[in-house]
Design an enzyme around this catalytic site. Structure first.
Site, PDB file in Angstrom:
ATOM      1  N   GLY A   1      52.842  51.870  43.434  1.00 11.02           N
ATOM      2  CA  GLY A   1      52.195  51.594  44.662  1.00 11.02           C
ATOM      3  C   GLY A   1      51.722  50.283  44.971  1.00 11.02           C
ATOM      4  O   GLY A   1      52.962  49.773  44.627  1.00 11.02           O
ATOM      5  N   CYS A   2      50.785  49.975  45.473  1.00 12.46           N
ATOM      6  CA  CYS A   2      50.566  48.390  46.208  1.00 12.46           C
ATOM      7  C   CYS A   2      50.783  47.372  44.699  1.00 12.46           C
ATOM      8  O   CYS A   2      50.269  47.676  43.561  1.00 12.46           O
ATOM      9  CB  CYS A   2      49.224  48.377  46.288  1.00 12.46           C
ATOM     10  SG  CYS A   2      48.712  46.777  46.900  1.00 12.46           S
ATOM     11  N   PHE A   3      51.655  46.548  45.143  1.00 11.33           N
ATOM     12  CA  PHE A   3      52.052  45.666  43.813  1.00 11.33           C
ATOM     13  C   PHE A   3      50.917  44.845  43.640  1.00 11.33           C
ATOM     14  O   PHE A   3      50.982  44.004  42.525  1.00 11.33           O
ATOM     15  CB  PHE A   3      53.337  44.844  44.386  1.00 11.33           C
ATOM     16  CG  PHE A   3      53.558  44.172  45.749  1.00 11.33           C
ATOM     17  CD1 PHE A   3      52.427  43.849  46.284  1.00 11.33           C
ATOM     18  CD2 PHE A   3      54.760  43.809  46.010  1.00 11.33           C
ATOM     19  CE1 PHE A   3      52.743  43.228  47.504  1.00 11.33           C
ATOM     20  CE2 PHE A   3      55.044  43.154  47.266  1.00 11.33           C
ATOM     21  CZ  PHE A   3      53.862  42.844  48.170  1.00 11.33           C
TER      22      PHE A   3
ATOM     23  N   HIS B   1      44.770  50.861  41.094  1.00  9.56           N
ATOM     24  CA  HIS B   1      45.073  51.055  39.964  1.00  9.56           C
ATOM     25  C   HIS B   1      44.180  51.234  38.768  1.00  9.56           C
ATOM     26  O   HIS B   1      42.981  50.743  39.043  1.00  9.56           O
ATOM     27  CB  HIS B   1      46.406  50.180  39.402  1.00  9.56           C
ATOM     28  CG  HIS B   1      47.623  50.071  40.289  1.00  9.56           C
ATOM     29  ND1 HIS B   1      47.640  49.252  41.670  1.00  9.56           N
ATOM     30  CD2 HIS B   1      48.783  50.730  40.232  1.00  9.56           C
ATOM     31  CE1 HIS B   1      48.600  49.544  42.173  1.00  9.56           C
ATOM     32  NE2 HIS B   1      49.414  50.389  41.316  1.00  9.56           N
TER      33      HIS B   1
END
Length: 219
Positions: free
Chosen positions: A59-61, A208
């Site tokens: 997902g989004c880093f 996350h």
């Protein structure tokens, strides 16, 4: 940089585009940081001979990178783009889903200090590996779940970890892991503003820190 609100159930994720359909990119790398904003170490090689490299997409880093730089034994991390076709892509290009790349985190670690299985634990337990082509409301191939390995030993460890977590998910009645495991190709560093983003923007976007199961044997 805020992300638009989206309804997960109104969006059908697109598959990874074929190489011939990807954006052309550019010959030269984009401008990025030279040093890690948190620990001051070089983001680029040469790295110490004692370390190894893994690349994770989950997902989004932004949030993913913070998870790994906090692990003792991780030498340095970098946000970037991996697994696709477009050379030297930009963030905006990757967000279109037409580069083939996933937002990814390069993790440089010392295996004498941190066991590779612990890095996989961090990976599995901080996103939903059963979601296809996305994470939460972040939908698209650029947000897919993937592990990019560099040798056969890493591949063996990744597959073993995959199997262990799938077993736990099966016991709890959850779905099948969608994570791609493959050998790493080129890793393209993201722009400077994306490196160690949540250290620079403590209240920035992060999705996350969850998973359906924890694997007790690795706690």
């Amino acid at each position: 940089m805020p992300r638009p609100e989206m309804n997960l159930f109104q969006i059908t994720p697109k598959p990874i585009p074929a190489p011939e359909d990807c954006l052309p990119g550019r010959a030269s790398p984009i401008t990025t940081s030279s040093e890690h904003y948190v620990n001051g170490k070089s983001l680029k090689p040469p790295f110490p001979k004692t370390v190894q490299t893994l690349i994770f997409a989950m997902g989004c880093f932004w949030g993913a990178e913070r998870l790994f730089w906090q692990v003792p034994g991780v030498y340095v991390t970098a946000a970037g783009y991996s697994g696709g076709t477009t050379p030297n892509p930009t963030y905006m290009e990757t967000c279109t889903g037409m580069t083939g790349h996933a937002e990814a985190v390069m993790v440089i670690f010392d295996p004498k200090i941190v066991d590779i299985d612990y890095l996989f634990k961090v990976f599995w337990e901080n996103h939903d590996p059963t979601q296809y082509m996305g994470q939460g409301n972040d939908i698209g191939s650029q947000y897919r779940s993937a592990i990019f390995v560099n040798d056969s030993n890493q591949e063996k460890s990744a597959v073993s970890s995959f199997t262990s977590y799938q077993s736990q998910l099966d016991i709890q009645g959850f779905g099948k892991i969608q994570t791609e495991i493959r050998y790493a190709g080129s890793f393209y560093y993201a722009e400077e503003e994306h490196q160690q983003y949540l250290e620079k923007n403590p209240w920035g976007y992060c999705n996350h820190g969850f998973c359906q199961v924890e694997y007790e044997a690795l706690r």
